[in-house]
Design an enzyme around this catalytic site. Structure first.
Site, PDB file in Angstrom:
ATOM      1  CB  SER A 225      -0.875  -0.027   1.252  1.00 57.89           C
ATOM      2  OG  SER A 225      -1.595   1.172   1.376  1.00 57.89           O
TER       3      SER A 225
ATOM      4  CE  LYS B 149      -4.636   0.078   0.318  1.00 64.32           C
ATOM      5  NZ  LYS B 149      -5.198  -0.671   1.463  1.00 64.32           N
TER       6      LYS B 149
ATOM      7  CE  LYS C  75      -3.799   4.073   1.803  1.00 65.26           C
ATOM      8  NZ  LYS C  75      -4.963   3.512   2.513  1.00 65.26           N
TER       9      LYS C  75
ATOM     10  CG  ASP D 193      -7.639   2.459   0.608  1.00 60.61           C
ATOM     11  OD1 ASP D 193      -8.802   2.894   0.692  1.00 60.61           O
ATOM     12  OD2 ASP D 193      -7.007   1.987   1.582  1.00 60.61           O
TER      13      ASP D 193
ATOM     14  CD  GLU E 197      -8.618  -0.801   0.821  1.00 62.28           C
ATOM     15  OE1 GLU E 197      -7.773  -1.231   0.003  1.00 62.28           O
ATOM     16  OE2 GLU E 197      -8.375  -0.706   2.035  1.00 62.28           O
TER      17      GLU E 197
ATOM     18  CG  ASP F  94     -10.234  -0.525   5.242  1.00 63.52           C
ATOM     19  OD1 ASP F  94     -10.542  -0.828   6.416  1.00 63.52           O
ATOM     20  OD2 ASP F  94      -9.111  -0.038   4.973  1.00 63.52           O
TER      21      ASP F  94
ATOM     22  CE  LYS G 133      -7.009  -1.696   7.069  1.00 64.18           C
ATOM     23  NZ  LYS G 133      -7.127  -0.230   6.981  1.00 64.18           N
TER      24      LYS G 133
ATOM     25  N   GLY H  42      -3.794  -3.713   6.790  1.00 66.70           N
ATOM     26  CA  GLY H  42      -2.866  -3.311   7.834  1.00 66.70           C
ATOM     27  C   GLY H  42      -3.094  -1.860   8.200  1.00 66.70           C
TER      28      GLY H  42
END
Ligand code: OSB
Ligand code: MG
Length: 361
Positions: free
Chosen positions: A129, A154, A156, A181, A206, A231, A255, A283
């Site tokens: 990420s 991934k 952001k 995400d 996400e 998420d 998570k 995570g």
């Protein structure tokens, strides 16, 4: 004896998401000591409630004033969960204690946690990420991550930082396994922008919308080809069931810290797989303690996509644990020692500790 420490360990690089920038991992670590045996827990909260409503201060408050009276080191995690249900929400506080109980119980049986949990494949597939930065800097990080063998990239995104970034990534790296995400950064007014992401053949998007807006995700899912991953929205088996029944979700990022621990994670995973919803383990920039819980769960055979469980050195120059994970061919193996299989480097740990105290004798 049960005690807590608050630590602050700088990240090798600031981690920027749509909700803010983290410069360090400021964690609440729980330690239980019984004879020579030590067991650990970690709350996934930060100092401010930006990802969810809990923070390090609420976690300590809820543990101290509400949960610790329900907790005994001699109970099974499921028993604790049944009692802790009385307290509304505060999954991150509950999760820290619940995971500590898994560590205690696995250690009593002399088994590594991933085996104690059952259905372990003995390894976890790993993705990375990547926090927001400049496009050039992210391209460099991606190049390096592909070389290291990560099985999924991934990035952001937020309003005003998505299409250009993804164009640059696809131009440079072709058809790599890629996802995005948004950390709740968009709204129902942004569907036209979000639909533009379909051209990039993403594994999933996400948490594009606010966590409460399950219906919004269902509406978006009808308009987009890109699979929807939730998420923040998934806090319990009930919210997972709700999202599935409303047709709001293709993939769930579990998570354990966010859903109140490992038993709830396993229950959500079962529910998801029964309904053809894919699962991976996320995570929260955890220390070597929380990371070991995540890797143990990510080794479970119900998990069927690579997760955000990078090796420790991706986050910290030095972690608080003596052990650190290594990634080979995009896979990480859980430790072989009993429970989460880690010990603390106390010299370093004491140096990064900013607060601490006793919770239970
Ligand atoms: O949304 O998955 C998230 C980090 C902090 C808070 C939320 C998230 C993240 C990450 C990093 O994406 C995952 C990791 O590498 O630990
Ligand atoms: Mg996320």
């Amino acid at each position: 004896m049960l005690s807590y420490s608050k630590i602050s360990n700088p990240l090798v690089k600031p981690f920027k998401t749509s909700f803010g920038t983290q410069l360090s991992r400021d964690a609440i670590i729980l330690t239980y000591q019984e004879g020579d045996t030590k067991a650990f827990g970690e709350a996934v909260t930060d100092n401010a409630p930006l990802y969810g409503y809990e923070d390090n201060f609420t976690v300590l408050h809820v543990i101290n004033n509400h949960l610790k009276g329900m907790f005994s080191p001699n109970m099974e995690p499921q028993k604790f969960n049944a009692k802790a249900k009385e307290i509304r929400g505060h999954n991150m506080a509950k999760g820290a204690l619940e995971m500590l109980l898994w560590d205690i119980n696995a250690k009593r049986e002399g088994k590594p946690l991933h085996e104690f949990l059952g259905k372990s494949k003995g390894y976890a597939d790993v993705g990375i990420s990547i926090g927001m930065s400049t496009v050039e800097d992210e391209l460099k990080t991606i190049e390096d991550s592909i070389k290291k063998g990560y099985r999924r990239i991934k990035v952001k995104i937020e309003r005003g930082y998505n299409v250009e970034l993804l164009k640059a990534i696809r131009d440079r790296f072709g058809n790599i396994p890629l996802s995005v995400d948004a950390n709740q950064g968009f709204s129902r007014d942004d569907f036209e922008t979000l639909k533009k992401l379909d051209q990039f053949d993403l594994k999933y998007i996400e948490q594009p919308l606010p966590l409460e807006d399950i219906n919004g995700h269902a509406l978006l899912r009808k308009e987009m080809n890109t699979p929807i991953c939730l998420d923040e929205s998934i806090e319990s088996v009930e919210s997972a069931t709700n999202a599935i029944e409303r047709g709001a979700v293709d993939v769930i990022n579990i998570k354990p810290g966010r859903v109140g621990g490992l038993q709830n994670s396993l229950d959500i995973m079962e529910k998801a797989r029964e309904n053809d919803v894919k699962i991976w383990i996320g995570g929260m920039l955890e220390t070597g303690i929380g990371r070991s819980f995540n890797v143990s769960l990510a080794s479970n055979s119900l998990v069927n996509m690579p997760g955000d469980t990078s090796p420790n050195h991706r986050y910290f120059k030095k972690d608080i644990t003596n052990e650190s994970f290594e990634m080979k061919d995009g896979r990480i193996m859980p430790y072989k020692g009993p429970g989460i299989g880690v010990s603390l480097d106390y010299e370093f740990f004491n140096g990064v500790q900013v607060e601490g105290g006793r919770l239970l004798d």
